[in-house]
Design a protein around this motif. Structure first.
Motif, mmCIF file in Angstrom:
data_model
loop_
_atom_site.group_PDB
_atom_site.id
_atom_site.type_symbol
_atom_site.label_atom_id
_atom_site.label_comp_id
_atom_site.label_asym_id
_atom_site.label_seq_id
_atom_site.Cartn_x
_atom_site.Cartn_y
_atom_site.Cartn_z
ATOM 1 N N ALA A 96 -9.369 -10.150 6.475
ATOM 2 C CA ALA A 96 -9.263 -10.838 5.181
ATOM 3 C C ALA A 96 -8.585 -9.976 4.128
ATOM 4 O O ALA A 96 -7.857 -10.493 3.274
ATOM 5 C CB ALA A 96 -10.644 -11.279 4.701
ATOM 6 N N VAL A 97 -8.812 -8.663 4.176
ATOM 7 C CA VAL A 97 -8.199 -7.775 3.181
ATOM 8 C C VAL A 97 -6.927 -7.117 3.711
ATOM 9 O O VAL A 97 -6.295 -6.343 3.008
ATOM 10 C CB VAL A 97 -9.189 -6.696 2.669
ATOM 11 C CG1 VAL A 97 -10.398 -7.353 2.020
ATOM 12 C CG2 VAL A 97 -9.600 -5.728 3.755
ATOM 13 N N ASN A 98 -6.572 -7.434 4.955
ATOM 14 C CA ASN A 98 -5.368 -6.909 5.609
ATOM 15 C C ASN A 98 -5.317 -5.384 5.537
ATOM 16 O O ASN A 98 -4.290 -4.785 5.254
ATOM 17 C CB ASN A 98 -4.105 -7.518 4.997
ATOM 18 C CG ASN A 98 -2.888 -7.317 5.882
ATOM 19 O OD1 ASN A 98 -3.002 -7.138 7.091
ATOM 20 N ND2 ASN A 98 -1.716 -7.317 5.269
ATOM 21 N N ILE A 114 -9.594 -5.071 -5.619
ATOM 22 C CA ILE A 114 -11.049 -5.200 -5.553
ATOM 23 C C ILE A 114 -11.386 -6.599 -5.061
ATOM 24 O O ILE A 114 -11.004 -7.589 -5.689
ATOM 25 C CB ILE A 114 -11.691 -4.931 -6.931
ATOM 26 C CG1 ILE A 114 -11.313 -3.523 -7.405
ATOM 27 C CG2 ILE A 114 -13.206 -5.112 -6.859
ATOM 28 C CD1 ILE A 114 -11.694 -3.215 -8.830
ATOM 29 N N VAL A 115 -12.080 -6.661 -3.926
ATOM 30 C CA VAL A 115 -12.476 -7.940 -3.335
ATOM 31 C C VAL A 115 -13.992 -7.977 -3.216
ATOM 32 O O VAL A 115 -14.628 -6.982 -2.869
ATOM 33 C CB VAL A 115 -11.790 -8.193 -1.975
ATOM 34 C CG1 VAL A 115 -10.300 -8.388 -2.145
ATOM 35 C CG2 VAL A 115 -12.069 -7.091 -0.990
ATOM 36 N N VAL A 116 -14.544 -9.144 -3.519
ATOM 37 C CA VAL A 116 -15.984 -9.265 -3.680
ATOM 38 C C VAL A 116 -16.493 -10.510 -2.964
ATOM 39 O O VAL A 116 -15.860 -11.573 -3.015
ATOM 40 C CB VAL A 116 -16.341 -9.338 -5.188
ATOM 41 C CG1 VAL A 116 -17.836 -9.396 -5.411
ATOM 42 C CG2 VAL A 116 -15.732 -8.176 -5.948
ATOM 43 N N TYR A 153 -3.037 -2.293 5.631
ATOM 44 C CA TYR A 153 -1.639 -2.553 5.262
ATOM 45 C C TYR A 153 -1.426 -3.225 3.921
ATOM 46 O O TYR A 153 -0.325 -3.235 3.412
ATOM 47 C CB TYR A 153 -0.977 -3.389 6.362
ATOM 48 C CG TYR A 153 -1.161 -2.741 7.712
ATOM 49 C CD1 TYR A 153 -0.499 -1.561 8.029
ATOM 50 C CD2 TYR A 153 -2.024 -3.272 8.644
ATOM 51 C CE1 TYR A 153 -0.682 -0.933 9.247
ATOM 52 C CE2 TYR A 153 -2.215 -2.657 9.877
ATOM 53 C CZ TYR A 153 -1.545 -1.489 10.165
ATOM 54 O OH TYR A 153 -1.733 -0.873 11.365
ATOM 55 N N GLU A 154 -2.454 -3.793 3.310
ATOM 56 C CA GLU A 154 -2.281 -4.609 2.113
ATOM 57 C C GLU A 154 -1.962 -3.805 0.855
ATOM 58 O O GLU A 154 -1.056 -4.130 0.125
ATOM 59 C CB GLU A 154 -3.539 -5.455 1.874
ATOM 60 C CG GLU A 154 -3.496 -6.337 0.655
ATOM 61 C CD GLU A 154 -2.504 -7.475 0.763
ATOM 62 O OE1 GLU A 154 -1.991 -7.899 -0.280
ATOM 63 O OE2 GLU A 154 -2.230 -7.939 1.880
ATOM 64 N N SER A 155 -2.733 -2.779 0.575
ATOM 65 C CA SER A 155 -2.515 -2.035 -0.667
ATOM 66 C C SER A 155 -2.889 -0.578 -0.466
ATOM 67 O O SER A 155 -3.472 -0.202 0.548
ATOM 68 C CB SER A 155 -3.334 -2.647 -1.807
ATOM 69 O OG SER A 155 -4.711 -2.461 -1.582
ATOM 70 N N ASP A 156 -2.563 0.239 -1.454
ATOM 71 C CA ASP A 156 -2.879 1.663 -1.351
ATOM 72 C C ASP A 156 -4.380 1.910 -1.305
ATOM 73 O O ASP A 156 -4.863 2.730 -0.550
ATOM 74 C CB ASP A 156 -2.260 2.430 -2.505
ATOM 75 C CG ASP A 156 -0.744 2.506 -2.380
ATOM 76 O OD1 ASP A 156 -0.230 2.389 -1.260
ATOM 77 O OD2 ASP A 156 -0.082 2.679 -3.421
#
Length: 150
Positions: free
Chosen positions: A84-86, A47-49, A89-92
């Motif tokens: 920024a959140v990639n 979770i990015v905010v 590829y970064e997470s599920d």
């Protein structure tokens, strides 16, 4: 891999923009959408905010475990947020809590291939799934949910 775009709930008018808080209606919108999300997003969701007060309050309705990224604040571009959140590829699953018009631009970029922009209502989510087939990526719209029907 999933990407959930959540626009902050209704906020007060005022200045400075970064300090605007949610209205009472906005707090209710955030709580309703958080309740809907809790039973649907995986426990390990990233979770990015945005650093604004209204996005932080929206996130707090769901959890206290989130990252604050200045790169997704007001005025960000769709490309800078996805970088920024990639994603993908970064997470599920990645949940971004941010602002219009950028979230609407990301939604249209993923859904129709250009960033002309959709309107994402305050407090609403757009949920995408990404799959690779034949060495090509494809984003599929899984759900659109607004607080008034959550």
């Amino acid at each position: 891999m999933d990407l959930v775009l959540w626009r902050h709930a209704e906020a007060e008018d005022g200045f400075p923009d970064e300090s605007r808080k949610l209205t009472d209606k906005g707090l209710k919108q955030a709580q309703k959408m958080a309740q809907w999300l809790k039973s649907r997003i995986p426990e390990n969701t990233r979770i990015v905010v945005s650093p604004t007060k209204r996005t932080q309050q929206t996130a707090a309705a769901l959890t206290t475990k989130f990252e604050t990224l200045p790169q997704i604040g007001p005025g960000a571009t769709p490309e800078s947020i996805l970088t920024a959140v990639n994603w993908p590829y970064e997470s599920d699953t990645t949940l971004i809590i941010g602002h219009q018009p950028t979230l609407g631009q990301i939604a249209s970029l993923l859904y129709i291939g250009n960033d002309v922009g959709f309107t994402i209502r305050k407090g609403s989510i757009w949920w995408f799934n990404y799959k690779e087939r034949n060495e090509r990526g494809n984003a599929i719209l899984r759900a659109v949910m607004t607080p008034d029907i959550a």
